[in-house]
Design a protein around this motif. Sequence first.
Motif, PDB file in Angstrom:
ATOM      1  N   GLY A   1      16.420  10.636  13.746  1.00  0.00           N
ATOM      2  CA  GLY A   1      15.315  11.613  12.762  1.00  0.00           C
ATOM      3  C   GLY A   1      15.333  11.314  11.657  1.00  0.00           C
ATOM      4  N   MET A   2      15.952   9.919  10.995  1.00  0.00           N
ATOM      5  CA  MET A   2      15.962   9.814   9.734  1.00  0.00           C
ATOM      6  C   MET A   2      14.347   8.787   9.698  1.00  0.00           C
ATOM      7  SD  MET A   2      19.550   8.170   8.148  1.00  0.00           S
ATOM      8  CE  MET A   2      18.694   7.273   7.154  1.00  0.00           C
ATOM      9  N   ASN A   3      14.307   7.987  11.225  1.00  0.00           N
ATOM     10  CA  ASN A   3      13.077   7.322  10.707  1.00  0.00           C
ATOM     11  C   ASN A   3      11.929   8.119  11.515  1.00  0.00           C
ATOM     12  OD1 ASN A   3      13.798   3.976  12.194  1.00  0.00           O
ATOM     13  ND2 ASN A   3      16.117   5.783  12.555  1.00  0.00           N
ATOM     14  N   VAL A   4      11.978   9.153  12.141  1.00  0.00           N
ATOM     15  CA  VAL A   4      11.321   9.847  12.424  1.00  0.00           C
ATOM     16  C   VAL A   4      10.737  10.917  11.149  1.00  0.00           C
ATOM     17  CG1 VAL A   4       9.806  12.151  12.766  1.00  0.00           C
ATOM     18  CG2 VAL A   4      11.615  10.453  14.279  1.00  0.00           C
ATOM     19  N   ARG A   5      11.750  11.257  10.355  1.00  0.00           N
ATOM     20  CA  ARG A   5      10.935  11.759   8.855  1.00  0.00           C
ATOM     21  C   ARG A   5      10.650  11.298   7.800  1.00  0.00           C
ATOM     22  NH1 ARG A   5      15.914  14.808   4.921  1.00  0.00           N
ATOM     23  NH2 ARG A   5      16.392  12.948   4.985  1.00  0.00           N
ATOM     24  N   ARG A   6      11.170   9.738   7.713  1.00  0.00           N
ATOM     25  CA  ARG A   6      10.193   8.845   6.885  1.00  0.00           C
ATOM     26  C   ARG A   6       9.207   8.515   7.343  1.00  0.00           C
ATOM     27  NH1 ARG A   6      12.572   6.428   1.825  1.00  0.00           N
ATOM     28  NH2 ARG A   6      14.427   6.802   2.212  1.00  0.00           N
ATOM     29  N   VAL A   7       8.564   8.182   8.333  1.00  0.00           N
ATOM     30  CA  VAL A   7       7.453   7.911   8.737  1.00  0.00           C
ATOM     31  C   VAL A   7       6.675   9.451   8.317  1.00  0.00           C
ATOM     32  CG1 VAL A   7       5.968   7.696  10.863  1.00  0.00           C
ATOM     33  CG2 VAL A   7       7.607   6.338  10.805  1.00  0.00           C
ATOM     34  N   ALA A   8       6.894  10.423   8.855  1.00  0.00           N
ATOM     35  CA  ALA A   8       6.807  11.916   8.679  1.00  0.00           C
ATOM     36  C   ALA A   8       5.625  12.361   7.388  1.00  0.00           C
ATOM     37  CB  ALA A   8       6.713  13.252   9.115  1.00  0.00           C
ATOM     38  N   LEU A   9       7.063  11.371   6.361  1.00  0.00           N
ATOM     39  CA  LEU A   9       6.498  11.965   5.389  1.00  0.00           C
ATOM     40  C   LEU A   9       5.233  10.801   4.018  1.00  0.00           C
ATOM     41  CD1 LEU A   9       7.538  13.082   2.586  1.00  0.00           C
ATOM     42  CD2 LEU A   9       9.362  10.983   2.001  1.00  0.00           C
TER      43      LEU A   9
END
Length: 406
Positions: free
Chosen positions: A378-386
């Motif tokens: 989820g850290m990866n996904v949040r970074r990309v979404a941000l």
Amino acid sequence: MSIKHHWLDRERFTNYPRILLGMFILAAICWIVMSKDMVDMKGKPLGYDFITFWAASHLALAGHAADAYQIPLLFAAEKIGVPASQSVFVWYYPPTFYLLVLPLALLPYIVAYWAFILPTLCLYLLALRRVVWNTHAKWCIAAFPGLWMNIFHGQNAFLTATLAAAAVLCLKRRPVLAGVFIGLLAIKPHLALLFPVALLAIGAWRAIIAAATTAVISLALGSLTLGTSTLTACLGSLRYARVFLEGGFLPWPKMPTAFALMRLLGAPVGSAYLVHAIGAGCAVLAVWFVWRRSQDWGLRGAALMTATFLVSPYVFDYDLAWLAFPIAWLALIGLRDGWLRGEREVLVAAWLLPVVMSPLASALHLQVAPFVLACLLGMNVRRVALVAKRSQDRSCSGHDLRGSTI
């Protein structure tokens, strides 16, 4: 106005790994000293799973490679390597890996163990050096529990992690070489399941072709060298692996999967597979999203290597040696771009996971690993979404400015 400092300061970041490293070294010394005839107090040989590599090699060198997939015959070979061993270890590996371990039984068991572990450890550390290498990182790597779990088990996670990380590191500039690394990862096929998803997401066709070619050639080479009956026996042994997995003959507390989580909670096999399949589907979508939307190779590699453990139901604590790479990539991104809330806590949990996972699961009948791995992904996904949101906001602001009248 006082500045609130994070609890994970430089002093703790430096001292805690040193303390844990000392504990691992002490545990290793005690383990060896308290063993007798190369067997520990539980009747298991030093190096645990490595006994299967040595025994399979012994059978193959004697001209009976396919016998390694027969548990009684394999156990008899294991007793040759370590006569006092009382535990039974099984062999499911394909001819690709079988060919790699073929020479091991030319050496005595302990010598063969070090001849396998030390070179693969060096490859692992060389790959990590390409990602991060400084004074503080060295202590974190040396004390990383995933590294020690693999050493204690005598397993191949150093090799598989190196192949996966090397593929990611080479993919941008040398896609054919990256494909070769991916193809070689077929020594443990269930750990390569997400690479096709990632490669398709970015249209890396040269890597895909190279990976498929390498996998086919290595399988053919192994089958021809060891005999085609070895491949047939390998495929036939997979049903035993499924039975052992579903029935708990394999230790669920040591398996960081949603399937193990559900079985420990008492769920029936069908429900456990269903929950695992849902989690695996989400992991596949996350990898596709990160690789499709982000150009950051650290985020791409971290997402891929983390999600691998949410896809296959057949992985163990020693395989979590892979997590050194996602943790390193994400830590570098946090230091570069600033930390988001909760990220450092997730990285610490992931770093400790290989050593705390099994004791917690045994005590609580709850496998926490899927939750930690999901947070790491989820850290990866949040970074990309941000980043995508910020880019969209800038685009909208620019569009509004261009369309305004002054």
